[in-house]
Design a protein around this motif. Structure first.
Motif, short mmCIF file in Angstrom:
data_model
loop_
_atom_site.label_atom_id
_atom_site.label_comp_id
_atom_site.label_asym_id
_atom_site.label_seq_id
_atom_site.Cartn_x
_atom_site.Cartn_y
_atom_site.Cartn_z
N ASP A 19 16.75 14.76 6.64
CA ASP A 19 15.74 14.28 5.68
C ASP A 19 16.26 13.17 4.77
OD1 ASP A 19 13.92 16.24 6.67
OD2 ASP A 19 14.91 17.74 5.42
N PHE A 20 17.09 12.30 5.32
CA PHE A 20 17.61 11.17 4.55
C PHE A 20 16.46 10.20 4.25
CE2 PHE A 20 19.82 7.03 4.20
CZ PHE A 20 20.73 7.34 3.21
N LEU A 21 15.60 10.00 5.26
CA LEU A 21 14.38 9.21 5.07
C LEU A 21 13.16 10.08 5.37
CD1 LEU A 21 15.08 5.73 6.75
CD2 LEU A 21 15.36 6.38 4.36
N ARG A 22 12.09 9.82 4.66
CA ARG A 22 10.83 10.54 4.94
C ARG A 22 10.18 9.94 6.18
NH1 ARG A 22 10.70 9.73 -0.58
NH2 ARG A 22 9.19 8.05 -0.44
N PRO A 23 9.31 10.71 6.88
CA PRO A 23 8.66 10.18 8.08
C PRO A 23 7.96 8.84 7.86
CG PRO A 23 8.26 12.53 7.92
CD PRO A 23 8.97 12.14 6.65
N ALA A 24 7.28 8.68 6.72
CA ALA A 24 6.57 7.41 6.46
C ALA A 24 7.54 6.25 6.30
CB ALA A 24 5.70 7.55 5.21
N GLU A 25 8.72 6.54 5.75
CA GLU A 25 9.74 5.48 5.60
C GLU A 25 10.28 5.08 6.97
OE1 GLU A 25 11.62 6.41 1.26
OE2 GLU A 25 12.16 7.80 2.85
N CYS A 26 10.49 6.08 7.83
CA CYS A 26 10.91 5.79 9.21
C CYS A 26 9.87 4.93 9.91
CB CYS A 26 11.10 7.09 10.00
SG CYS A 26 12.49 8.08 9.44
N ASP A 27 8.61 5.27 9.69
CA ASP A 27 7.53 4.52 10.35
C ASP A 27 7.50 3.06 9.89
OD1 ASP A 27 6.86 6.80 11.69
OD2 ASP A 27 5.18 7.34 10.40
N HIS A 102 20.39 -6.48 6.96
CA HIS A 102 20.53 -5.88 5.63
C HIS A 102 20.41 -6.90 4.51
CE1 HIS A 102 24.49 -7.30 6.86
NE2 HIS A 102 24.86 -7.34 5.60
N LEU A 103 20.63 -8.17 4.84
CA LEU A 103 20.51 -9.21 3.82
C LEU A 103 19.28 -10.07 3.98
CD1 LEU A 103 24.14 -10.60 3.40
CD2 LEU A 103 22.80 -9.34 1.71
N LEU A 104 18.92 -10.36 5.24
CA LEU A 104 17.91 -11.39 5.50
C LEU A 104 16.50 -10.85 5.76
CD1 LEU A 104 20.06 -13.67 7.85
CD2 LEU A 104 19.79 -13.81 5.36
N HIS A 105 16.39 -9.55 6.02
CA HIS A 105 15.06 -8.97 6.32
C HIS A 105 14.66 -8.06 5.15
CE1 HIS A 105 11.86 -6.70 8.20
NE2 HIS A 105 11.93 -7.48 9.26
N PRO A 106 13.55 -8.37 4.49
CA PRO A 106 13.22 -7.64 3.25
C PRO A 106 13.13 -6.13 3.41
CG PRO A 106 11.40 -9.07 3.94
CD PRO A 106 12.58 -9.44 4.78
N ILE A 107 12.58 -5.65 4.52
CA ILE A 107 12.41 -4.20 4.68
C ILE A 107 13.76 -3.52 4.92
CG2 ILE A 107 11.41 -2.39 6.16
CD1 ILE A 107 8.96 -4.30 6.50
N PHE A 108 14.57 -4.09 5.79
CA PHE A 108 15.88 -3.47 6.06
C PHE A 108 16.79 -3.59 4.84
CE2 PHE A 108 14.19 -4.33 10.29
CZ PHE A 108 14.32 -3.06 10.85
N ARG A 109 16.66 -4.68 4.12
CA ARG A 109 17.44 -4.84 2.89
C ARG A 109 17.10 -3.74 1.88
NH1 ARG A 109 19.63 -9.78 -0.08
NH2 ARG A 109 19.99 -8.98 -2.17
N CYS A 110 15.82 -3.47 1.76
CA CYS A 110 15.34 -2.48 0.81
C CYS A 110 15.95 -1.09 1.06
CB CYS A 110 13.81 -2.41 0.90
SG CYS A 110 13.08 -1.46 -0.41
N TYR A 111 16.03 -0.71 2.33
CA TYR A 111 16.57 0.61 2.66
C TYR A 111 18.10 0.63 2.64
CZ TYR A 111 11.95 2.33 3.75
OH TYR A 111 10.64 2.75 3.64
N THR A 112 18.73 -0.50 2.93
CA THR A 112 20.20 -0.55 2.97
C THR A 112 20.79 -0.43 1.57
OG1 THR A 112 20.01 -2.04 4.87
CG2 THR A 112 22.18 -1.84 3.86
N TYR A 113 20.18 -1.10 0.61
CA TYR A 113 20.72 -1.08 -0.76
C TYR A 113 19.96 -0.11 -1.65
CZ TYR A 113 23.34 -5.13 0.82
OH TYR A 113 24.18 -5.96 1.52
#
Length: 290
Positions: A19-27, A102-113
């Motif tokens: 449960d590190f991420l919720r299902p909606a976050e995974c989606d 992790h730096l250049l894509h806003p969605i992946f950046r948001c979850y990485t940091y």
């Protein structure tokens, strides 16, 4: 909690965080991963990613070396015909996308940091953790290739503190669709070999292994099937692998690697180095949104 997480990583070489991420976050991440398949290059010169030893294309490939500060696309071997044309639908043709999501894509950046990642780094005792690379891994049905047994530090060597991988299942990872297999405790035997920048500048091979491939007994591995939203923390020295996906279900995952920058040396021989557009930024101080 702080003590136990670190202890478990040091004892087993990996930790499963459900449960590190919720299902909606995974989606949300899944949708971003599928969107990336629409941006993949349609040229005949497609870069294939393979971990199999006899496939040297990637080692010679400038595209791979220059992906440190870009969003680059790597195709499955089985998806591309001899003429360089796709033999499958583009949406299931990719092996992975990397290495600066992790730096250049806003969605992946948001979850990485995110605060969750910051908290884990604190629990693990990082003083100045920095993300050095990120990958979206597709493991598509029937195509998702085998990842042979390896240690992450073979590719991202740092000493004395090894890198730590965050591997997040965006869909259920099962034995059938290619979940991770871990050799518990194998991180205690050091780094078995390294992929380094070739000191011979005249050679066509930009990267070389410093030793032959180690042979790991199958009996040493344990499958680690996990449900959607689970994060597996991976010690940089633990040996792990995944089988080909022979099922009809994909096994998408998002993964990134963190290294300690304080009193710790990140090897200048590693294939991946800081890029002008992708500095190794501190997890604690880097904003989620640019």
């Amino acid at each position: 909690m702080r003590h136990t997480l670190r202890n478990q990583l040091e004892e087993d070489g990996y930790v499963v965080l459900e449960d590190f991420l919720r299902p909606a976050e995974c989606d949300e991440l899944l949708a971003a991963g599928l969107e990336l398949t629409k941006q993949a290059p349609d040229s005949d010169d497609k870069t294939i990613f393979s971990t199999l030893e006899n496939d040297k294309q990637q080692l010679k490939d400038k595209y791979f070396l220059e992906s440190n500060d870009k969003i680059s696309f790597f195709f499955e071997a089985q998806a591309v015909g001899p003429d360089g044309k796709l033999q499958v639908d583009p949406s299931v043709s990719l092996n992975k996308v990397g290495h600066a999501l992790h730096l250049l894509h806003p969605i992946f950046r948001c979850y990485t940091y995110s605060d969750r990642v910051k908290a884990i780094c604190q629990e693990l005792g990082f003083r100045e953790p920095a993300v050095v690379q990120s990958m979206y891994i597709y493991k598509n049905p029937g195509l998702g290739g085998e990842v042979v047994a390896h240690q992450d530090a073979t590719y991202l060597y740092s000493e004395p503190v090894p890198p730590i991988g965050f591997w997040i299942a965006l869909e259920d990872a099962t034995i059938q669709n290619g979940c991770l297999w871990m050799a518990r405790g194998s991180h205690k035997s050091g780094v078995h070999r390294r992929l380094i920048r070739n000191p011979d500048k005249e050679s066509k091979q930009a990267l070389i292994y410093d030793k032959g491939a180690p042979v790991y007994p199958q009996s040493g591995f344990t499958p680690v099937p996990v449900s959607k939203g689970t994060c597996i923390l991976i010690h940089g020295h633990v040996v792990h692998k995944s089988a080909q996906n022979k099922s009809d279900k994909s096994r998408h995952a998002y993964t990134f690697h963190v290294v300690e920058r304080q009193d710790n040396a990140y090897s200048p021989d590693n294939w991946l180095q800081e890029g002008e557009n992708a500095p190794f930024q501190n997890v604690y101080t880097t904003p989620q949104i640019v």
